[in-house]
Design a protein around this motif. Structure first.
Motif, PDB file in Angstrom:
ATOM      1  N   ILE A 152       0.773  -0.983  -0.076  1.00  0.00           N
ATOM      2  CA  ILE A 152      -0.165  -0.100  -0.273  1.00  0.00           C
ATOM      3  C   ILE A 152       1.033   0.842   0.029  1.00  0.00           C
ATOM      4  CG2 ILE A 152      -1.665   1.868   1.061  1.00  0.00           C
ATOM      5  CD1 ILE A 152      -2.169  -1.781   2.881  1.00  0.00           C
ATOM      6  N   GLY A 153       0.206   1.924  -1.221  1.00  0.00           N
ATOM      7  CA  GLY A 153       1.327   3.232  -0.953  1.00  0.00           C
ATOM      8  C   GLY A 153       0.201   4.573  -0.775  1.00  0.00           C
ATOM      9  N   VAL A 154       0.941   5.551   0.255  1.00  0.00           N
ATOM     10  CA  VAL A 154       0.169   6.622   0.518  1.00  0.00           C
ATOM     11  C   VAL A 154       1.099   7.652   0.003  1.00  0.00           C
ATOM     12  CG1 VAL A 154      -0.912   7.816   1.797  1.00  0.00           C
ATOM     13  CG2 VAL A 154       0.094   5.321   1.984  1.00  0.00           C
ATOM     14  N   ALA A 155       0.575   8.579  -0.959  1.00  0.00           N
ATOM     15  CA  ALA A 155       0.916   9.452  -1.397  1.00  0.00           C
ATOM     16  C   ALA A 155       0.638  11.104  -0.657  1.00  0.00           C
ATOM     17  CB  ALA A 155       1.428  10.178  -2.393  1.00  0.00           C
ATOM     18  N   VAL A 156       1.758  11.660   0.088  1.00  0.00           N
ATOM     19  CA  VAL A 156       1.765  12.801   0.580  1.00  0.00           C
ATOM     20  C   VAL A 156       2.403  14.075   0.579  1.00  0.00           C
ATOM     21  CG1 VAL A 156      -0.309  12.333   2.190  1.00  0.00           C
ATOM     22  CG2 VAL A 156       2.399  11.940   2.995  1.00  0.00           C
ATOM     23  N   PRO A 157       1.643  15.323   0.642  1.00  0.00           N
ATOM     24  CA  PRO A 157       2.135  16.526   0.332  1.00  0.00           C
ATOM     25  C   PRO A 157       3.163  16.801   1.187  1.00  0.00           C
ATOM     26  CG  PRO A 157       0.432  17.439   0.582  1.00  0.00           C
ATOM     27  CD  PRO A 157       0.145  15.787   0.901  1.00  0.00           C
ATOM     28  N   GLY A 158       4.688  17.027   1.208  1.00  0.00           N
ATOM     29  CA  GLY A 158       5.627  17.926   2.149  1.00  0.00           C
ATOM     30  C   GLY A 158       6.976  16.435   1.885  1.00  0.00           C
ATOM     31  N   ILE A 159       7.548  16.851   3.600  1.00  0.00           N
ATOM     32  CA  ILE A 159       8.539  16.348   3.871  1.00  0.00           C
ATOM     33  C   ILE A 159       8.691  14.502   4.589  1.00  0.00           C
ATOM     34  CG2 ILE A 159      10.955  15.872   4.854  1.00  0.00           C
ATOM     35  CD1 ILE A 159      11.287  19.441   4.867  1.00  0.00           C
ATOM     36  N   ILE A 160       7.953  13.358   3.908  1.00  0.00           N
ATOM     37  CA  ILE A 160       7.786  12.194   4.098  1.00  0.00           C
ATOM     38  C   ILE A 160       9.483  11.810   4.346  1.00  0.00           C
ATOM     39  CG2 ILE A 160       6.430  11.003   3.615  1.00  0.00           C
ATOM     40  CD1 ILE A 160       4.820  13.550   3.781  1.00  0.00           C
ATOM     41  N   ARG A 161       9.790  11.224   5.714  1.00  0.00           N
ATOM     42  CA  ARG A 161      10.987  10.716   5.673  1.00  0.00           C
ATOM     43  C   ARG A 161      10.757   9.378   6.062  1.00  0.00           C
ATOM     44  NH1 ARG A 161      16.381  13.361   6.033  1.00  0.00           N
ATOM     45  NH2 ARG A 161      15.042  14.785   7.415  1.00  0.00           N
ATOM     46  N   HIS A 162      11.061   7.413   6.071  1.00  0.00           N
ATOM     47  CA  HIS A 162      10.594   6.861   6.782  1.00  0.00           C
ATOM     48  C   HIS A 162       9.261   6.795   8.006  1.00  0.00           C
ATOM     49  CE1 HIS A 162      15.374   6.523   6.593  1.00  0.00           C
ATOM     50  NE2 HIS A 162      15.142   7.926   7.684  1.00  0.00           N
ATOM     51  N   GLY A 163       8.084   7.021   6.522  1.00  0.00           N
ATOM     52  CA  GLY A 163       6.693   6.867   7.179  1.00  0.00           C
ATOM     53  C   GLY A 163       6.440   7.635   8.071  1.00  0.00           C
ATOM     54  N   ILE A 164       7.108   8.809   8.426  1.00  0.00           N
ATOM     55  CA  ILE A 164       6.298  10.322   9.345  1.00  0.00           C
ATOM     56  C   ILE A 164       6.731  11.252   8.431  1.00  0.00           C
ATOM     57  CG2 ILE A 164       7.612  11.297  11.030  1.00  0.00           C
ATOM     58  CD1 ILE A 164       8.974   8.937  12.535  1.00  0.00           C
ATOM     59  N   VAL A 165       6.337  12.123   8.430  1.00  0.00           N
ATOM     60  CA  VAL A 165       5.563  13.452   7.683  1.00  0.00           C
ATOM     61  C   VAL A 165       6.675  14.230   8.760  1.00  0.00           C
ATOM     62  CG1 VAL A 165       3.527  15.401   7.158  1.00  0.00           C
ATOM     63  CG2 VAL A 165       3.298  12.764   6.995  1.00  0.00           C
ATOM     64  N   GLU A 166       7.570  14.180   8.484  1.00  0.00           N
ATOM     65  CA  GLU A 166       8.042  15.583   9.184  1.00  0.00           C
ATOM     66  C   GLU A 166       7.697  16.815   9.249  1.00  0.00           C
ATOM     67  OE1 GLU A 166      12.697  14.927   8.547  1.00  0.00           O
ATOM     68  OE2 GLU A 166      12.586  13.598   8.942  1.00  0.00           O
ATOM     69  N   ASP A 167       7.318  18.030   8.118  1.00  0.00           N
ATOM     70  CA  ASP A 167       6.178  19.140   7.641  1.00  0.00           C
ATOM     71  C   ASP A 167       5.408  18.986   6.368  1.00  0.00           C
ATOM     72  OD1 ASP A 167       6.031  21.667   7.913  1.00  0.00           O
ATOM     73  OD2 ASP A 167       8.158  22.569   8.346  1.00  0.00           O
ATOM     74  N   SER A 168       4.787  19.705   6.404  1.00  0.00           N
ATOM     75  CA  SER A 168       4.125  19.854   5.393  1.00  0.00           C
ATOM     76  C   SER A 168       2.943  20.933   5.696  1.00  0.00           C
ATOM     77  CB  SER A 168       3.136  18.528   5.456  1.00  0.00           C
ATOM     78  OG  SER A 168       1.956  18.312   3.677  1.00  0.00           O
ATOM     79  N   PRO A 169       3.998  22.202   5.014  1.00  0.00           N
ATOM     80  CA  PRO A 169       3.068  23.720   5.111  1.00  0.00           C
ATOM     81  C   PRO A 169       1.440  23.536   4.522  1.00  0.00           C
ATOM     82  CG  PRO A 169       5.115  23.685   4.048  1.00  0.00           C
ATOM     83  CD  PRO A 169       4.883  22.115   4.441  1.00  0.00           C
ATOM     84  N   ASN A 170       1.578  23.060   3.319  1.00  0.00           N
ATOM     85  CA  ASN A 170       0.261  23.076   3.307  1.00  0.00           C
ATOM     86  C   ASN A 170      -1.214  22.216   3.726  1.00  0.00           C
ATOM     87  OD1 ASN A 170       0.318  25.562   1.162  1.00  0.00           O
ATOM     88  ND2 ASN A 170       1.388  23.814   0.681  1.00  0.00           N
TER      89      ASN A 170
END
Ligand SMILES: [Zn+2]
Length: 297
Positions: A68-86
């Motif tokens: 299962i692949g989930v794409a999200v905006p922002g800095i995504i590393r090792h399964g964690i959303v480190e930042d997502s300004p929008n």
């Protein structure tokens, strides 16, 4: 045959099932009314996890999924959303872990892989054009500006936030940084700059010869050229694709003209520029392909 479920979270959510890099069955949308923009900005994280898990569960009911692949905006590393300004509420979200847990409750145990949304487009372009062995770079031009690349390499790659001007008055970027690409090219930033006009009117007035608007449209293209030139000077020439809701504002000859003035070393001048129609399919395929690739590594 490899099967996967791809999910893309941007201003809304789309999800689909893949069999060997091809979408199969119905593509699901949240909200179902596709005209509704900005539907996710007020959704709390716990609710978002439930929405995603429910979409994935209905797709998993149509057939098996290996990944299962989930794409999200922002800095995504090792399964964690480190930042997502929008989508500020998802900052810090352990998206892979949270979703894995929510899916387990629904009897789904396939591994969850999280990727940046622009990286997913690059993966989708590479997969659908037989370029999985090549370097593919994508700019997504929307509310924010995304930069994606295939193959994935460890790093931050926040291309939308590269500095393209030293003018201290350039402070419209969603992240708060001064002089950023997104602060000129992003939709929200344009609305803040032109309080009396919508961005669509600015581009239309420029075509009619309005001086202030023409000047801005030129700046818009120069900013995008500057960021692209920087990546050419770092990683070399190659393919650049432009997509996203606001790619309609892009005039390739204008962009190319500015790029030609910025990239002067002959080994670097063999780059290609192409507009990709904004479609959900490429990105969904990319989210799935990234998850399958991550599973194999
Ligand atoms: Zn920024």
């Amino acid at each position: 045959m490899t099967t996967a479920i791809g999910v893309v979270v941007t201003e809304r959510i789309v999800a689909g099932r893949l069999e060997d890099k091809h979408l199969t069955g119905t593509v699901l949308h949240y909200p179902e009314d596709r005209a509704e923009l900005d539907a996710l900005s007020a959704v709390p994280v716990s609710e978002l996890v439930e929405i995603l898990a429910n979409l994935i569960a209905s797709l998993a009911a149509q057939g098996p999924a290996d990944a299962i692949g989930v794409a999200v905006p922002g800095i995504i590393r090792h399964g964690i959303v480190e930042d997502s300004p929008n989508l500020p509420q998802i900052k810090g979200m352990r998206i892979a872990e949270d979703l894995t847990r929510a899916l387990k409750e629904r009897g789904i145990t396939a591994p969850v892989h999280a990727a940046n949304d622009a990286d997913a487009i690059a993966a989708g372009v590479a997969a659908t054009r037989g370029q999985l062995d090549k370097l593919v770079r994508v700019w997504t031009i929307g509310n924010g500006i995304g930069y994606g690349r295939w193959p994935y390499v460890e790093g931050v790659w926040e291309g939308g936030h590269v500095t393209v001007t030293l003018d201290p008055k350039e402070r419209y970027c969603g992240c708060g940084g001064v002089g950023h690409l997104e602060g000129i090219v992003g939709y929200r930033a344009m609305r803040m700059r032109f309080l009396d006009m919508e961005p669509e009117e600015v581009f239309a007035q420029a075509k009619k010869g309005d001086g202030r608007c023409r000047e801005f449209v030129d700046l818009w293209h120069r900013a995008l050229a500057a960021a692209t030139a920087s990546f050419i000077h770092l990683a070399g020439p190659g393919r650049f694709y432009f997509t996203g809701h606001n790619v309609r504002f892009l005039e390739l000859p204008l962009l190319r003209g500015h790029l030609d003035s910025m990239v002067r070393m002959s080994p670097l001048q063999s780059f290609s520029l192409e507009i990709l129609p904004s479609d959900d399919e490429t990105q969904l395929i990319g989210a799935g392909v990234s998850a399958v690739r991550a599973m194999a590594q």
